[in-house]
Design an enzyme around this catalytic site. Structure first.
Site, PDB file in Angstrom:
ATOM      1  CE  LYS B 177      12.836  35.082 -30.928  1.00 63.04           C
ATOM      2  NZ  LYS B 177      13.122  35.242 -29.461  1.00 63.04           N
ATOM      3  CB  THR B 195      15.971  37.952 -28.030  1.00 61.14           C
ATOM      4  OG1 THR B 195      17.169  37.992 -27.297  1.00 61.14           O
ATOM      5  CG2 THR B 195      16.340  37.785 -29.469  1.00 61.14           C
ATOM      6  CG  ASN B 401       8.464  34.145 -18.610  1.00 57.70           C
ATOM      7  OD1 ASN B 401       9.458  33.895 -19.264  1.00 57.70           O
ATOM      8  ND2 ASN B 401       7.413  34.803 -19.088  1.00 57.70           N
TER       9      ASN B 401
END
Lengths: 406, 406
Positions: B177, B195, B401
Site C-alpha cells: 500500500k 506509510t 491533502n
C-alpha cells in the site's frame, strides 16, 4: 525611505519588450558617487548557474569589489545558453559601462526569467540605452527599478531602514524579486540558479571584507531561510552597494554590529515579502525550531517541515495536522527525539513529549486561517535555533506551474 | 499467482470499523508451515517511528528472525501515541498469537492511517478474532488481505513471479500500500514513519542473513526509489516471510542471484504501482540518471528531479520544461556539470552540453501526455546509475491533502 534614499545612487528602468506584458524589464542601478561603490554579492550554489552569475562573479573579483552598478533584466534568465550566453552577459555590462562611463568589469549583470533561450540582445541594448537616459534618484525612480526585476511576482518588494553610526545617519535599503523557484542557497564563493534577486544600497562607508561577511551572514538568516518550492535557481543573487556618501564609517565591532542589525532588518523584510508572494500562496508559514542539537540540525529540521508538501497542503486547508509536522522533523536525518519535543501551532500546544495533547481542533483550525501562521517546535536537546519562512501549497501553485509553458 | 501462491501461507481480513469506509481494515498473514517463516524486514529511518515499528523490530530480534506472521490494520498509524501505543502494538501481537497458537514475539505488527490517535483496541480485538476465523489460502483470501492495508490508495497493489531454483519451482509474491506520505528510506537497522507497507511471501528455503541482505538491496532499488511527496513516514515497513515449503534451498551465489532477481522484479512492480497510484497522480515519471560520479550522486540527482514541485507540475501540464530538470540536477550538491550533460524527454533530446537543442515543443508536449514519462539524464562524468519513480503534482494532490482533516 526607498532604494535610492541612501546618498550616491540613481536608477532607471524601461519596458524593452522582453516580457510579454507591458511592464518594465530592463533596469540600471548606478552609484554616482565620486568613487565606485564597495560591493559584496552572494550567488546561487546551484551547479547549473546562469551566464550573468558567471560574469558577475568575475567582475566582482576583477574590480576588487568596487562597482559602478548593476544592469538587470527580467523575462529571460540567460541560463543554459552556452558561450553565447556568456558573451551576451558581458555585452550587457559593456553597454552599461558605455552609458555611465566606467569599466565593464565595474558592472554586475543580473537576469531572471525563462531558462534556455538566447537573450534578445537588440531589445536588451535598446533597454539599457533607454534606462540610462532615465536615471534619477527619486522614489519614482526606485519604484520603476523595483518593478523591472519582477516576473511571476504579484507585488513589488522593498524595505529600508535608517540608523545612526556615531552622530551620522546612514540608510540601508533594498528591493527584491522572487515568487517561484525559491529555495535560495547563496554563498560568497559559489554560483546561483532558481531566481531570487535582491539589490541593496547603503551610504555607509564600510570595508569590502566587512561588507562581504555581513552580507553573507544576513543572507543566511533571510534569503537563504525562505523556501517556496526548495528549488534553488540558476540565477539567485543578492548584492549590496555601499557608496560611503553618508560620511559615516563602519569600522569598530560596535559599528559593524549596528550596521549588520540594520541590514538584517532589511533582508528579513524582503525575505518575508518573498514568502508572502510565493506562487499561489495564501499565507506565510513561519517555522521556528528551538533547542536543536546543532545549528545545522535546526536548519535541516526547519527546512524539512517547510518543504513538506503534506505540511504545506495542511496549512492551505487550515488543518492542525501536527503528525505531518512532527514526522517531517524526524525524517531529515537531524538528531530529533519526539519524546522530548513539544509543538505549538499559533500558540496552542498540540504535541508534547511523544504524545498528542487534547486541544480544540476547530478553534486551532480557525487560528490557522491567518496571514501568518507560526509553527513552533521545541526539540529540547540543546540550544540551536532556526527560523524558516515558507508559504502554503495551493491549487493555484499547480495552475501557475503546470500551465506556464516552455 | 498471488500473495498466497507460495506454499505455506494463509491470510484473512475483515472490516472492524477502524476506517470510516466499509472496507477491510484488519488483516492477518500467517505462515502455517511446520516451523515459523524465516523473516527479514526493513523499517523507516524516520526518528519519529510508530509503536508497531518499535515492537516489530524487537520481535524480529527476539525471535531471531523466525515469525509466524503479521497482523496489520489500516485507519490508525499508532504513531505518536506514547507508552499506550507500545502496549497496544504488543497487545495486537499477543491477540494474534492466541488465535494462531504461537509466541507473541513471533508476530510483526503493522499499522497505517492517522497519526496521534490511540488505537481503538476493542475494534482491533474484534478484527483480529474475525480475521483469524477467516484464514485461508485462496486467491480471494489474498485479495481480502491486500485490501485491508489500503488507506488513500485507489487501487489494490500486488505482484508475483515464479522461477526455478535447480529443478524446483519457487514463488515470490507480495502486496503493498502507499499513495501519500511516500518517500521511503527504509533500512535494516532503523525505525520507519510515512506509510508504505509491503508484505512479501516466498516458499524458498533461504538463510535469514541472506534474506536480510537480499531484501535490503531490493528495497533500495524499488520502495526506497519511489517518491510521491518525499515525506518518509513513521510506519514504512517491508517484510518478507520465507516458508521454505517449496523444498528449494537458496544457498549458492547463483541461487541467491536468481532469488534476488525474482524479488527485485516483485518489489519493482509494487513500487511502480505506488508511484502510479500517488495521490492525485495522472502519470508515472521515471527518472533515469546515468553517468554520475558516484552512486550517491546518481541517487541525489534523481531524487532532486523527482521531488521538485516545479518539475512535477510541468509534468502535470505536459510542459517540456527541461530548464527545471537540469537546474534540479544542479541544486542537490552532487557533482554535476551542465556542459557535459545531455537530457532526453520521452526519447527526444532537449538539452545537450550546456545548451538547448532545437526540438518540436508541441510534439514533445504531446509525447508527455502519457501514462509513463521517461526523463533520461546522462551526466557523462562516470558510470553510476539510478532510477527513481515519481508521479506528477496535480491540483487533486492539493485537494486530497488540504481537505483531509485531523
Amino acid at each position: 525611505l526607498h532604494l535610492l534614499s541612501p546618498k550616491g545612487f540613481v536608477a532607471g528602468a524601461v519596458h524593452a519588450g522582453i516580457k510579454s506584458t507591458k511592464k518594465n524589464d530592463v533596469g540600471l542601478l548606478i552609484c554616482d558617487a565620486p568613487i565606485p561603490a564597495t560591493t559584496a554579492a552572494v550567488f546561487t550554489t546551484n551547479k547549473v548557474f546562469a551566464a550573468p552569475v558567471k560574469i558577475g562573479r568575475e567582475h566582482i573579483a576583477a574590480s576588487n569589489g568596487r562597482l559602478r552598478g548593476v544592469v538587470v533584466n527580467s523575462g529571460n534568465a540567460n541560463a543554459c545558453t552556452g558561450a553565447q550566453g556568456d558573451r551576451d552577459a558581458r555585452r550587457m555590462c559593456s553597454l552599461t559601462a558605455m552609458q555611465v562611463g566606467c569599466d565593464p568589469i565595474q558592472v554586475l549583470p543580473c537576469s531572471t526569467g525563462i531558462i534556455g533561450h538566447l537573450m534578445p540582445m537588440q531589445k536588451i541594448e535598446r533597454g539599457i540605452v533607454g534606462a540610462a537616459s532615465k536615471l534619477g534618484s527619486s522614489e519614482s525612480h526606485a519604484l520603476q527599478f523595483a518593478d523591472a526585476i519582477l516576473t511571476t511576482d504579484t507585488k513589488r518588494k522593498a524595505a529600508s531602514t535608517r540608523i545612526k553610526i556615531g552622530k551620522t545617519q546612514i540608510t540601508v535599503a533594498g528591493v527584491c524579486k522572487g515568487s517561484g523557484m525559491i529555495g535560495p542557497r547563496m554563498s560568497l564563493g559559489m554560483p546561483p540558479h532558481a531566481t531570487m534577486l535582491a539589490f541593496l544600497t547603503t551610504d555607509a562607508d564600510i570595508p569590502a571584507a566587512t561588507l562581504r561577511r555581513v552580507l553573507a551572514s544576513s543572507a543566511d538568516r533571510s534569503f537563504n531561510a525562505v523556501t517556496v518550492d526548495d528549488h534553488t535557481s540558476t540565477n539567485d543573487t543578492a548584492v549590496i552597494l555601499a557608496s560611503g556618501m553618508s560620511g559615516a564609517t563602519v569600522r569598530s565591532a560596535h559599528e559593524v554590529a549596528r550596521f549588520a542589525s540594520a541590514l538584517n532588518e532589511v533582508c528579513k523584510s524582503l525575505a518575508y515579502q518573498i514568502a508572502a508572494d510565493g506562487e499561489g500562496a495564501t499565507k506565510v508559514v513561519r517555522i521556528e525550531v528551538r533547542g536543536a542539537r546543532t545549528q545545522s540540525d535546526a536548519n535541516s529540521i526547519a527546512r524539512a517541515i517547510a518543504n513538506s508538501p503534506l505540511v504545506k497542503c495542511a496549512m492551505n486547508g487550515n488543518d492542525p495536522n501536527w503528525g505531518r509536522i512532527v514526522s517531517a522533523a524526524g525524517l531529515c536525518g537531524a538528531d530529533f527525539d519526539p519524546n522530548r519535543a513539544t509543538l505549538w501551532l499559533q500558540g496552542t500546544k498540540v504535541f508534547h513529549r511523544g504524545r498528542p495533547v487534547l486541544f480544540n481542533a476547530a478553534k486551532v483550525s480557525r487560528s490557522l486561517d491567518a496571514k501568518e501562521v507560526v509553527v513552533d517546535l521545541a526539540c529540547n536537546l540543546a540550544k540551536s535555533h532556526a527560523t524558516v519562512w515558507t508559504c502554503d501549497l495551493s491549487k493555484d501553485y499547480v495552475t501557475i506551474n503546470a500551465d506556464y509553458h516552455t
